[in-house]
Scaffold this motif. Structure first.
Motif, PDB file in Angstrom:
ATOM      1  N   ARG A 172      46.134  87.422  57.441  1.00  0.00           N
ATOM      2  CA  ARG A 172      46.648  86.282  56.665  1.00  0.00           C
ATOM      3  C   ARG A 172      48.124  86.012  56.920  1.00  0.00           C
ATOM      4  O   ARG A 172      48.527  84.910  57.240  1.00  0.00           O
ATOM      5  CB  ARG A 172      46.473  86.563  55.148  1.00  0.00           C
ATOM      6  N   ARG A 173      48.929  87.040  56.814  1.00  0.00           N
ATOM      7  CA  ARG A 173      50.373  86.846  56.899  1.00  0.00           C
ATOM      8  C   ARG A 173      50.800  86.479  58.310  1.00  0.00           C
ATOM      9  O   ARG A 173      50.184  86.858  59.292  1.00  0.00           O
ATOM     10  CB  ARG A 173      51.070  88.150  56.486  1.00  0.00           C
ATOM     11  N   TRP A 174      51.890  85.674  58.380  1.00  0.00           N
ATOM     12  CA  TRP A 174      52.443  85.284  59.677  1.00  0.00           C
ATOM     13  C   TRP A 174      53.534  86.271  60.109  1.00  0.00           C
ATOM     14  O   TRP A 174      53.811  86.442  61.284  1.00  0.00           O
ATOM     15  CB  TRP A 174      53.066  83.892  59.610  1.00  0.00           C
ATOM     16  N   VAL A 175      54.181  86.864  59.115  1.00  0.00           N
ATOM     17  CA  VAL A 175      55.274  87.811  59.378  1.00  0.00           C
ATOM     18  C   VAL A 175      55.111  88.975  58.408  1.00  0.00           C
ATOM     19  O   VAL A 175      54.814  88.755  57.222  1.00  0.00           O
ATOM     20  CB  VAL A 175      56.662  87.156  59.143  1.00  0.00           C
ATOM     21  N   VAL A 176      55.246  90.190  58.903  1.00  0.00           N
ATOM     22  CA  VAL A 176      55.125  91.359  58.028  1.00  0.00           C
ATOM     23  C   VAL A 176      56.232  92.361  58.332  1.00  0.00           C
ATOM     24  O   VAL A 176      56.827  92.346  59.420  1.00  0.00           O
ATOM     25  CB  VAL A 176      53.753  92.065  58.177  1.00  0.00           C
ATOM     26  N   ALA A 177      56.481  93.230  57.370  1.00  0.00           N
ATOM     27  CA  ALA A 177      57.396  94.366  57.563  1.00  0.00           C
ATOM     28  C   ALA A 177      56.557  95.544  58.040  1.00  0.00           C
ATOM     29  O   ALA A 177      55.403  95.703  57.645  1.00  0.00           O
ATOM     30  CB  ALA A 177      58.090  94.711  56.249  1.00  0.00           C
ATOM     31  N   THR A 178      57.128  96.364  58.930  1.00  0.00           N
ATOM     32  CA  THR A 178      56.342  97.488  59.461  1.00  0.00           C
ATOM     33  C   THR A 178      56.999  98.812  59.067  1.00  0.00           C
ATOM     34  O   THR A 178      58.195  98.858  58.785  1.00  0.00           O
ATOM     35  CB  THR A 178      56.269  97.452  61.010  1.00  0.00           C
ATOM     36  N   PRO A 179      56.225  99.898  59.123  1.00  0.00           N
ATOM     37  CA  PRO A 179      56.829 101.225  58.956  1.00  0.00           C
ATOM     38  C   PRO A 179      57.733 101.512  60.162  1.00  0.00           C
ATOM     39  O   PRO A 179      57.721 100.755  61.140  1.00  0.00           O
ATOM     40  CB  PRO A 179      55.619 102.168  58.956  1.00  0.00           C
ATOM     41  N   PRO A 180      58.502 102.608  60.096  1.00  0.00           N
ATOM     42  CA  PRO A 180      59.386 102.898  61.235  1.00  0.00           C
ATOM     43  C   PRO A 180      58.624 103.016  62.546  1.00  0.00           C
ATOM     44  O   PRO A 180      57.541 103.588  62.607  1.00  0.00           O
ATOM     45  CB  PRO A 180      59.994 104.256  60.851  1.00  0.00           C
ATOM     46  N   ALA A 181      59.191 102.392  63.607  1.00  0.00           N
ATOM     47  CA  ALA A 181      58.606 102.500  64.962  1.00  0.00           C
ATOM     48  C   ALA A 181      59.765 102.416  65.941  1.00  0.00           C
ATOM     49  O   ALA A 181      60.619 101.545  65.789  1.00  0.00           O
ATOM     50  CB  ALA A 181      57.613 101.379  65.218  1.00  0.00           C
ATOM     51  N   GLY A 182      59.835 103.344  66.875  1.00  0.00           N
ATOM     52  CA  GLY A 182      60.931 103.339  67.848  1.00  0.00           C
ATOM     53  C   GLY A 182      62.284 103.500  67.176  1.00  0.00           C
ATOM     54  O   GLY A 182      63.292 103.019  67.677  1.00  0.00           O
ATOM     55  N   GLY A 183      62.278 104.110  65.955  1.00  0.00           N
ATOM     56  CA  GLY A 183      63.573 104.426  65.339  1.00  0.00           C
ATOM     57  C   GLY A 183      63.949 103.547  64.175  1.00  0.00           C
ATOM     58  O   GLY A 183      64.893 103.837  63.424  1.00  0.00           O
ATOM     59  N   TRP A 184      63.240 102.442  63.967  1.00  0.00           N
ATOM     60  CA  TRP A 184      63.612 101.542  62.850  1.00  0.00           C
ATOM     61  C   TRP A 184      62.353 101.012  62.150  1.00  0.00           C
ATOM     62  O   TRP A 184      61.297 100.859  62.791  1.00  0.00           O
ATOM     63  CB  TRP A 184      64.370 100.320  63.371  1.00  0.00           C
ATOM     64  N   ARG A 185      62.464 100.630  60.881  1.00  0.00           N
ATOM     65  CA  ARG A 185      61.495  99.722  60.291  1.00  0.00           C
ATOM     66  C   ARG A 185      61.747  98.373  60.950  1.00  0.00           C
ATOM     67  O   ARG A 185      62.821  98.139  61.536  1.00  0.00           O
ATOM     68  CB  ARG A 185      61.696  99.640  58.767  1.00  0.00           C
ATOM     69  N   ARG A 186      60.757  97.480  60.844  1.00  0.00           N
ATOM     70  CA  ARG A 186      60.923  96.211  61.554  1.00  0.00           C
ATOM     71  C   ARG A 186      60.290  95.061  60.784  1.00  0.00           C
ATOM     72  O   ARG A 186      59.493  95.274  59.878  1.00  0.00           O
ATOM     73  CB  ARG A 186      60.249  96.312  62.943  1.00  0.00           C
ATOM     74  N   LEU A 187      60.639  93.855  61.207  1.00  0.00           N
ATOM     75  CA  LEU A 187      59.922  92.638  60.826  1.00  0.00           C
ATOM     76  C   LEU A 187      59.251  92.134  62.093  1.00  0.00           C
ATOM     77  O   LEU A 187      59.861  92.188  63.180  1.00  0.00           O
ATOM     78  CB  LEU A 187      60.898  91.570  60.318  1.00  0.00           C
ATOM     79  N   THR A 188      58.021  91.669  61.977  1.00  0.00           N
ATOM     80  CA  THR A 188      57.349  91.173  63.187  1.00  0.00           C
ATOM     81  C   THR A 188      56.437  89.996  62.876  1.00  0.00           C
ATOM     82  O   THR A 188      55.830  89.933  61.802  1.00  0.00           O
ATOM     83  CB  THR A 188      56.518  92.281  63.864  1.00  0.00           C
ATOM     84  N   MET A 189      56.378  89.092  63.837  1.00  0.00           N
ATOM     85  CA  MET A 189      55.338  88.068  63.786  1.00  0.00           C
ATOM     86  C   MET A 189      54.003  88.767  64.013  1.00  0.00           C
ATOM     87  O   MET A 189      53.933  89.750  64.742  1.00  0.00           O
ATOM     88  CB  MET A 189      55.581  86.996  64.864  1.00  0.00           C
TER      89      MET A 189
END
Ligand code: 6PG
Length: 256
Positions: A172-189
Motif C-alpha cells: 500500500r505505502r509509497w514510502v516507508v521507513a526501514t530498519p537499519p541496513a548498511g549502517g543506517w535506518r532509511r526511508l525508501t520508495m
C-alpha cells in the motif's frame, strides 16, 4: 481485464564508467525535454550511492547544465539514509554537491527526504503527501514519476529495498521507513511507487556487480528486490559499464 503490458527492457553497455555517465546524462536531458514538452514538467527521483555521482557531475557541467529548463524539473529521492542533510552519508548531500549546487533549480523544486527526523514513519507519510501534491496519479491512484534512477547492490538490493526486508513486500505505502541496513535506518520508495514510473534506469558499474546484474536480467525466478522493479508498460534501462556487463554475453559495448 487485459494483463498489464510488460516493461520495455533495454541494456545499454558502455565501455567505461565515464562513457556511461556521459551517455546516461545525455539521455536524461532528452527524457527531460520530452517530459517538459509533453507535460510541462519533469519529475525525477535521484538515486543514492556512489555510481550516480558521475552522471550528476555530467549534468551539472557544460554543455548539459544549460540544456534543460531546470525550473521545470522536480527532484525527488528514491531513498535516503537516516542522517542529517549535510552528513557525508546523505544521498541528498551527494546530489547537492555534484548537481544541484551547479544548476539553476528553484529550491521549492527540490524535495529532500527528511531522513534526519526522529519519527521516520511520520517522515515517510509526509513524503507520500509531497509526492501526491506534485505528481499526477496512475489509473490505480499511484503517484507517477517520469524517471527513477536506481543503483544495484551486489546482494540485489535497490533503493533501500534489501533482501528479506518487509519493505519489499509493501503493498500500500509509497514510502516507508526501514530498519537499519548498511549502517543506517532509511526511508525508501516501495515497489508500488517505483513500478508506477514511466521510466526506471538502473546504473551499474564494476566487476563486483556483474554476477547480480546477470541474475537480475537473465534469471527468471524472482529472487532479489531489484528483479521486482518492472514498471508495466514503462521503460526499464540497465545502464552498465563493460566490467559490470562482463557476464552478460553476447553484448556489444556502445562506446561514446
Ligand atoms: C543507498 C542507495 C543504494 C545504492 C546501491 C549501489 O542509499 O545506499 O540507494 O541502493 O544505490 O547500494 O550503491 P553504489 O552505487 O555505491 O554501488
Amino acid at each position: 481485464m487485459m494483463p498489464p503490458a510488460p516493461a520495455q527492457r533495454k541494456v545499454a553497455v558502455l565501455s567505461t564508467p565515464e562513457a556511461l555517465a556521459r551517455a546516461c546524462a545525455a539521455k536524461f536531458v532528452e527524457a527531460g525535454k520530452e517530459a517538459i514538452m509533453l507535460r510541462g514538467k519533469f519529475a525525477v527521483a535521484l538515486s543514492g550511492g556512489h555510481t550516480p555521482a558521475g552522471i550528476y557531475r555530467a549534468l551539472g557541467a557544460p554543455p548539459l547544465h544549460g540544456a534543460v529548463d531546470w525550473s521545470r524539473v522536480q527532484f525527488f529521492w528514491s531513498d535516503e539514509r537516516a542522517v542529517p542533510a549535510d552528513d557525508a552519508a546523505s544521498n541528498f548531500a551527494m546530489a547537492q554537491r555534484e548537481l544541484l549546487a551547479r544548476i539553476a533549480v528553484p529550491a521549492e523544486n527540490v524535495h529532500r527526504m527528511p531522513g534526519e527526523q526522529g519519527d521516520l514513519d511520520g517522515a515517510a507519510r509526509a513524503y507520500e503527501n509531497t509526492l501526491r501534491r506534485h505528481l499526477p496519479l496512475t489509473p490505480q491512484g499511484v503517484a507517477r514519476l517520469d524517471l527513477v534512477l536506481l543503483g544495484l547492490g551486489a546482494d540485489g538490493h535497490t533503493a533501500s529495498l534489501f533482501p528479506g526486508s518487509d519493505a519489499v513486500d509493501e503493498k500500500r505505502r509509497w514510502v516507508v521507513a526501514t530498519p537499519p541496513a548498511g549502517g543506517w535506518r532509511r526511508l525508501t520508495m516501495t515497489l508500488i511507487l517505483l513500478n508506477a514510473a514511466r521510466r526506471v534506469w538502473f546504473l551499474v558499474t564494476g566487476r563486483g556487480k556483474s554476477a547480480m546484474l546477470k541474475n537480475v536480467i537473465q534469471e527468471k525466478r524472482l529472487q532479489s528486490p531489484a528483479q521486482r522493479v518492472q514498471p508495466p508498460g514503462g521503460e526499464l534501462i540497465f545502464w552498465a559499464d563493460a566490467a559490470a556487463a562482463e557476464q552478460l554475453r553476447p553484448w556489444k559495448a556502445v562506446t561514446r
